[in-house]
Enzyme design. Structure first.
Site, PDB file in Angstrom:
ATOM      1  N   PHE A   1      28.813 -29.331 -40.882  1.00  0.00           N
ATOM      2  CA  PHE A   1      27.995 -28.763 -41.664  1.00  0.00           C
ATOM      3  C   PHE A   1      27.148 -27.666 -40.773  1.00  0.00           C
ATOM      4  O   PHE A   1      26.789 -27.978 -39.640  1.00  0.00           O
ATOM      5  CB  PHE A   1      26.722 -29.581 -42.063  1.00  0.00           C
ATOM      6  CG  PHE A   1      27.173 -30.435 -43.287  1.00  0.00           C
ATOM      7  CD1 PHE A   1      26.717 -30.104 -44.413  1.00  0.00           C
ATOM      8  CD2 PHE A   1      27.857 -31.523 -43.030  1.00  0.00           C
ATOM      9  CE1 PHE A   1      26.853 -30.815 -45.558  1.00  0.00           C
ATOM     10  CE2 PHE A   1      27.996 -32.173 -44.113  1.00  0.00           C
ATOM     11  CZ  PHE A   1      27.653 -32.012 -45.503  1.00  0.00           C
ATOM     12  N   CYS A  59      15.410 -19.600 -47.150  1.00  0.00           N
ATOM     13  CA  CYS A  59      15.617 -19.646 -48.783  1.00  0.00           C
ATOM     14  C   CYS A  59      14.841 -18.717 -49.430  1.00  0.00           C
ATOM     15  O   CYS A  59      13.645 -18.367 -48.998  1.00  0.00           O
ATOM     16  CB  CYS A  59      15.502 -20.941 -49.304  1.00  0.00           C
ATOM     17  SG  CYS A  59      16.066 -21.231 -50.876  1.00  0.00           S
ATOM     18  N   CYS A  65      11.635 -25.120 -53.317  1.00  0.00           N
ATOM     19  CA  CYS A  65      11.623 -26.447 -54.212  1.00  0.00           C
ATOM     20  C   CYS A  65      11.100 -27.426 -53.610  1.00  0.00           C
ATOM     21  O   CYS A  65      10.935 -27.610 -52.357  1.00  0.00           O
ATOM     22  CB  CYS A  65      13.095 -26.760 -54.316  1.00  0.00           C
ATOM     23  SG  CYS A  65      14.209 -25.391 -55.301  1.00  0.00           S
ATOM     24  N   CYS A  77      12.718 -30.035 -51.125  1.00  0.00           N
ATOM     25  CA  CYS A  77      13.439 -29.479 -49.892  1.00  0.00           C
ATOM     26  C   CYS A  77      13.191 -29.926 -48.558  1.00  0.00           C
ATOM     27  O   CYS A  77      12.161 -30.308 -48.425  1.00  0.00           O
ATOM     28  CB  CYS A  77      13.259 -27.963 -49.898  1.00  0.00           C
ATOM     29  SG  CYS A  77      14.403 -27.251 -48.798  1.00  0.00           S
ATOM     30  N   ASP A  78      14.158 -30.278 -47.938  1.00  0.00           N
ATOM     31  CA  ASP A  78      14.130 -30.984 -46.423  1.00  0.00           C
ATOM     32  C   ASP A  78      14.361 -30.285 -45.436  1.00  0.00           C
ATOM     33  O   ASP A  78      14.584 -30.728 -44.249  1.00  0.00           O
ATOM     34  CB  ASP A  78      14.897 -32.278 -46.487  1.00  0.00           C
ATOM     35  CG  ASP A  78      16.104 -32.137 -46.948  1.00  0.00           C
ATOM     36  OD1 ASP A  78      16.849 -31.038 -46.860  1.00  0.00           O
ATOM     37  OD2 ASP A  78      16.993 -33.116 -46.808  1.00  0.00           O
ATOM     38  N   THR A  79      14.367 -28.826 -45.541  1.00  0.00           N
ATOM     39  CA  THR A  79      14.927 -28.058 -44.459  1.00  0.00           C
ATOM     40  C   THR A  79      13.694 -27.446 -44.010  1.00  0.00           C
ATOM     41  O   THR A  79      12.743 -26.806 -44.551  1.00  0.00           O
ATOM     42  CB  THR A  79      15.941 -27.015 -45.055  1.00  0.00           C
ATOM     43  OG1 THR A  79      16.990 -27.629 -45.461  1.00  0.00           O
ATOM     44  CG2 THR A  79      16.186 -26.108 -43.834  1.00  0.00           C
ATOM     45  N   GLU A  84      27.319 -24.725 -50.432  1.00  0.00           N
ATOM     46  CA  GLU A  84      26.276 -25.119 -51.298  1.00  0.00           C
ATOM     47  C   GLU A  84      25.186 -24.095 -51.739  1.00  0.00           C
ATOM     48  O   GLU A  84      24.372 -23.652 -50.711  1.00  0.00           O
ATOM     49  CB  GLU A  84      25.583 -26.313 -50.747  1.00  0.00           C
ATOM     50  CG  GLU A  84      26.831 -27.519 -50.740  1.00  0.00           C
ATOM     51  CD  GLU A  84      26.114 -28.665 -49.730  1.00  0.00           C
ATOM     52  OE1 GLU A  84      24.926 -28.639 -49.406  1.00  0.00           O
ATOM     53  OE2 GLU A  84      26.767 -29.765 -49.877  1.00  0.00           O
ATOM     54  N   HIS A 114      24.509 -39.977 -47.811  1.00  0.00           N
ATOM     55  CA  HIS A 114      24.074 -40.101 -46.398  1.00  0.00           C
ATOM     56  C   HIS A 114      22.902 -40.923 -45.940  1.00  0.00           C
ATOM     57  O   HIS A 114      22.680 -41.376 -45.039  1.00  0.00           O
ATOM     58  CB  HIS A 114      23.998 -38.604 -45.865  1.00  0.00           C
ATOM     59  CG  HIS A 114      23.276 -37.670 -46.817  1.00  0.00           C
ATOM     60  ND1 HIS A 114      23.596 -37.407 -48.071  1.00  0.00           N
ATOM     61  CD2 HIS A 114      22.127 -36.991 -46.493  1.00  0.00           C
ATOM     62  CE1 HIS A 114      22.827 -36.558 -48.672  1.00  0.00           C
ATOM     63  NE2 HIS A 114      21.897 -36.202 -47.488  1.00  0.00           N
TER      64      HIS A 114
END
Length: 196
Positions: free
Chosen positions: A24, A30, A34, A37-39, A94, A190
């Site tokens: 990955f 971004c 949202c 979102c986990d980033t 993605e 995951h």
């Protein structure tokens, strides 16, 4: 230079390629916000395409790289895709679909987010291999199926952070798929098995 949030080797946890070993490359930034979102968008390391290739070359034997984010379409270009192909990788991305992509990407997963964010542009994708809709129980995902004919259709229960609500959404998602069997269930495996 590309703004890279992190690079890691694990299994693809979602969608059509669930369970497949994958490298990955997560890009920072971004154009949408949202709520789930986990980033961490503030953290990134500037990297050249050659530096990205060098960083992932230790996992070349898996042959599968996933470009994710954030929103990778804000940064990914033809030069990077060409170098990934030259290094022997099958390239998946993605994306929320709001920007055009290099045509040579092998697998495009469109994850529309217009139900979660305001003023989302119409999809800008010429090809869609997979639609992965985050299922919130409030919006009918069927309209996305008509926008991506012949694509693999996935519904993924939204992770709200609340176990009770998550279980309810999963049950609703299963019921929806039973009523609309052209959709497939996508779980964030995951998270279930506690890997990156």
């Amino acid at each position: 230079m590309y703004r890279v949030n992190e690079i890691f080797y694990t299994l693809q946890g979602e969608g059509r390629h669930t369970g497949r070993a994958a490298v990955f490359v997560r890009f920072s930034g971004c154009n949408l916000r949202c709520p789930f979102c986990d980033t961490d968008f503030s953290h990134y390391q500037p990297m050249t395409a050659d530096e990205i290739i060098e960083a992932i070359s230790q996992w070349r034997s898996c042959g599968f790289v996933v470009l994710t984010g954030g929103e990778p379409s804000l940064q990914v270009d033809d030069a990077l895709i060409e170098k990934l192909h030259q290094a022997g990788f099958y390239v998946a991305i993605e994306t929320n679909g709001t920007h055009t992509l290099p045509v040579s990407i092998d697998w495009i997963t469109w994850s529309p987010k217009d139900q979660f964010a305001d003023h989302v542009p119409a999809p800008q994708l010429n090809k869609i291999n997979e639609v992965k809709v985050v299922f919130d129980g409030l919006h009918d995902p069927e309209r996305y199926a008509s926008e991506a004919k012949d694509a693999y259709l996935c519904l993924q229960p939204c992770d709200t952070g609340d176990n009770t609500r998550n279980q309810q959404l999963t049950e609703q998602c299963v019921t929806y798929i039973q009523q609309h069997p052209h959709w497939h269930l996508s779980l964030q495996t995951h998270k279930l098995i506690n890997i990156p």
